[in-house]
Motif scaffolding. Structure first.
Motif, PDB file in Angstrom:
ATOM      1  N   ASP A 153      11.593  -2.161  13.453  1.00 16.70           N
ATOM      2  CA  ASP A 153      11.309  -3.466  14.421  1.00 16.70           C
ATOM      3  C   ASP A 153      11.390  -4.702  13.236  1.00 16.70           C
ATOM      4  N   GLY A 154      11.459  -4.495  12.151  1.00 17.35           N
ATOM      5  CA  GLY A 154      11.784  -5.440  11.103  1.00 17.35           C
ATOM      6  C   GLY A 154      10.324  -6.076  10.467  1.00 17.35           C
ATOM      7  N   LEU A 155       9.266  -5.302  10.672  1.00 21.00           N
ATOM      8  CA  LEU A 155       7.878  -6.023  10.414  1.00 21.00           C
ATOM      9  C   LEU A 155       7.395  -5.388   9.027  1.00 21.00           C
ATOM     10  N   VAL A 156       7.722  -4.119   8.849  1.00 26.28           N
ATOM     11  CA  VAL A 156       7.380  -3.513   7.613  1.00 26.28           C
ATOM     12  C   VAL A 156       8.837  -2.985   6.803  1.00 26.28           C
ATOM     13  N   HIS A 157       8.251  -3.161   5.441  1.00 25.41           N
ATOM     14  CA  HIS A 157       9.356  -2.928   4.529  1.00 25.41           C
ATOM     15  C   HIS A 157       8.936  -1.505   3.838  1.00 25.41           C
ATOM     16  N   ARG A 158       9.930  -0.565   3.703  1.00 25.97           N
ATOM     17  CA  ARG A 158       9.519   1.037   3.057  1.00 25.97           C
ATOM     18  C   ARG A 158      10.433   0.972   1.706  1.00 25.97           C
ATOM     19  N   GLU A 159       9.311   1.116   0.581  1.00 26.12           N
ATOM     20  CA  GLU A 159      10.410   1.270  -0.467  1.00 26.12           C
ATOM     21  C   GLU A 159       9.878   2.557  -1.410  1.00 26.12           C
ATOM     22  N   VAL A 160      11.027   3.439  -1.238  1.00 24.20           N
ATOM     23  CA  VAL A 160      10.894   4.836  -2.126  1.00 24.20           C
ATOM     24  C   VAL A 160      11.111   4.820  -3.704  1.00 24.20           C
ATOM     25  N   HIS A 161      10.039   5.156  -4.405  1.00 27.67           N
ATOM     26  CA  HIS A 161      10.260   5.242  -5.816  1.00 27.67           C
ATOM     27  C   HIS A 161      10.624   6.524  -6.229  1.00 27.67           C
ATOM     28  N   ALA A 212      -1.267  12.146   9.459  1.00 28.85           N
ATOM     29  CA  ALA A 212       0.231  11.880   8.775  1.00 28.85           C
ATOM     30  C   ALA A 212       1.126  11.533   9.646  1.00 28.85           C
ATOM     31  N   LYS A 213       1.353  12.586  10.696  1.00 31.10           N
ATOM     32  CA  LYS A 213       2.415  12.625  11.632  1.00 31.10           C
ATOM     33  C   LYS A 213       2.532  11.317  12.355  1.00 31.10           C
ATOM     34  N   MET A 214       1.327  10.612  12.931  1.00 28.38           N
ATOM     35  CA  MET A 214       1.287   9.568  13.783  1.00 28.38           C
ATOM     36  C   MET A 214       1.476   8.265  12.670  1.00 28.38           C
ATOM     37  N   LEU A 215       0.796   8.338  11.739  1.00 23.18           N
ATOM     38  CA  LEU A 215       1.207   7.215  10.517  1.00 23.18           C
ATOM     39  C   LEU A 215       2.544   7.060  10.350  1.00 23.18           C
ATOM     40  N   THR A 216       3.092   8.147   9.995  1.00 21.28           N
ATOM     41  CA  THR A 216       4.846   8.255   9.821  1.00 21.28           C
ATOM     42  C   THR A 216       5.471   7.624  11.021  1.00 21.28           C
ATOM     43  N   GLN A 217       5.014   8.033  12.247  1.00 18.92           N
ATOM     44  CA  GLN A 217       5.994   7.599  13.337  1.00 18.92           C
ATOM     45  C   GLN A 217       5.597   5.929  13.500  1.00 18.92           C
ATOM     46  N   GLN A 218       4.598   5.893  13.464  1.00 18.52           N
ATOM     47  CA  GLN A 218       4.160   4.106  13.667  1.00 18.52           C
ATOM     48  C   GLN A 218       4.667   3.191  12.668  1.00 18.52           C
ATOM     49  N   LEU A 275       0.853  -1.120   0.010  1.00 15.48           N
ATOM     50  CA  LEU A 275      -0.069  -0.125   0.042  1.00 15.48           C
ATOM     51  C   LEU A 275       0.854   1.231  -0.026  1.00 15.48           C
ATOM     52  N   ARG A 276       0.308   2.308  -0.591  1.00 13.45           N
ATOM     53  CA  ARG A 276       1.126   3.591  -0.550  1.00 13.45           C
ATOM     54  C   ARG A 276       0.631   4.353   0.648  1.00 13.45           C
ATOM     55  N   PHE A 277       1.249   5.375   1.192  1.00  7.77           N
ATOM     56  CA  PHE A 277       1.128   5.912   2.211  1.00  7.77           C
ATOM     57  C   PHE A 277      -0.508   6.510   2.473  1.00  7.77           C
ATOM     58  N   GLY A 278      -0.627   7.030   1.335  1.00  7.67           N
ATOM     59  CA  GLY A 278      -1.942   7.819   1.321  1.00  7.67           C
ATOM     60  C   GLY A 278      -3.198   6.737   1.591  1.00  7.67           C
ATOM     61  N   GLU A 279      -2.987   5.960   0.612  1.00 10.55           N
ATOM     62  CA  GLU A 279      -4.054   4.747   0.743  1.00 10.55           C
ATOM     63  C   GLU A 279      -3.942   4.164   2.199  1.00 10.55           C
ATOM     64  N   LEU A 280      -3.115   3.723   2.808  1.00  3.95           N
ATOM     65  CA  LEU A 280      -3.030   3.270   3.917  1.00  3.95           C
ATOM     66  C   LEU A 280      -3.648   4.325   5.094  1.00  3.95           C
ATOM     67  N   GLN A 281      -3.485   5.551   4.913  1.00  2.00           N
ATOM     68  CA  GLN A 281      -4.054   6.720   5.553  1.00  2.00           C
ATOM     69  C   GLN A 281      -5.473   6.673   5.585  1.00  2.00           C
ATOM     70  N   ARG A 282      -5.877   6.584   4.369  1.00  2.00           N
ATOM     71  CA  ARG A 282      -7.472   6.607   3.773  1.00  2.00           C
ATOM     72  C   ARG A 282      -8.103   5.353   4.553  1.00  2.00           C
ATOM     73  N   ARG A 283      -7.389   4.267   4.346  1.00  2.00           N
ATOM     74  CA  ARG A 283      -8.117   3.045   5.081  1.00  2.00           C
ATOM     75  C   ARG A 283      -7.974   2.852   6.417  1.00  2.00           C
ATOM     76  N   LEU A 284      -7.215   3.649   7.171  1.00  2.00           N
ATOM     77  CA  LEU A 284      -7.202   3.721   8.521  1.00  2.00           C
ATOM     78  C   LEU A 284      -8.337   4.584   9.167  1.00  2.00           C
TER      79      LEU A 284
END
Length: 112
Positions: free
Chosen positions: A61-69, A48-54, A34-43
């Protein structure tokens, strides 16, 4: 179940995936990338600040992978790592408990 090792393991779990938003982020990422905006809409309701922090904490902690295009405009996708996918059984257990709890509460309110 109440021994020290059990309690320490529960504390570890809560320190990594506890709180209001992390379990929900992990639930949504179970569906795939999911892209950041889609994840924020779903939640809904997360800033945006809290989502970025989480997301940063889950990534550390090794649970999420972030890929920048690196395109114009740049965009970022989030997905679960192999370790992140192992949280599915924990989330399923939480879901089952939540359904049973709601049913129990519903039954209590009808009895009153």
């Amino acid at each position: 179940m109440g021994d020290a090792a059990f309690r320490e393991a529960v504390e570890t779990t809560l320190s990594v995936i506890g709180g209001k938003w992390k379990p929900m982020i992990l639930c949504h990422l179970q569906d795939g990338v999911l892209r950041f905006g889609e994840l924020q809409r779903r939640l809904g309701g997360i800033t945006a600040k809290m989502l970025t922090q989480q997301l940063r904490e889950l990534e550390q902690d090794g649970l999420v992978h972030r890929e920048v295009h690196a395109q114009i405009p740049p965009w970022v996708e989030y997905s679960l790592t192999e370790l992140g996918r192992t949280t599915k059984s924990v989330l399923e257990a939480m879901s089952a408990w939540g359904r049973a709890y709601r049913a129990e509460l519903s039954g209590l309110h009808r009895a009153e």
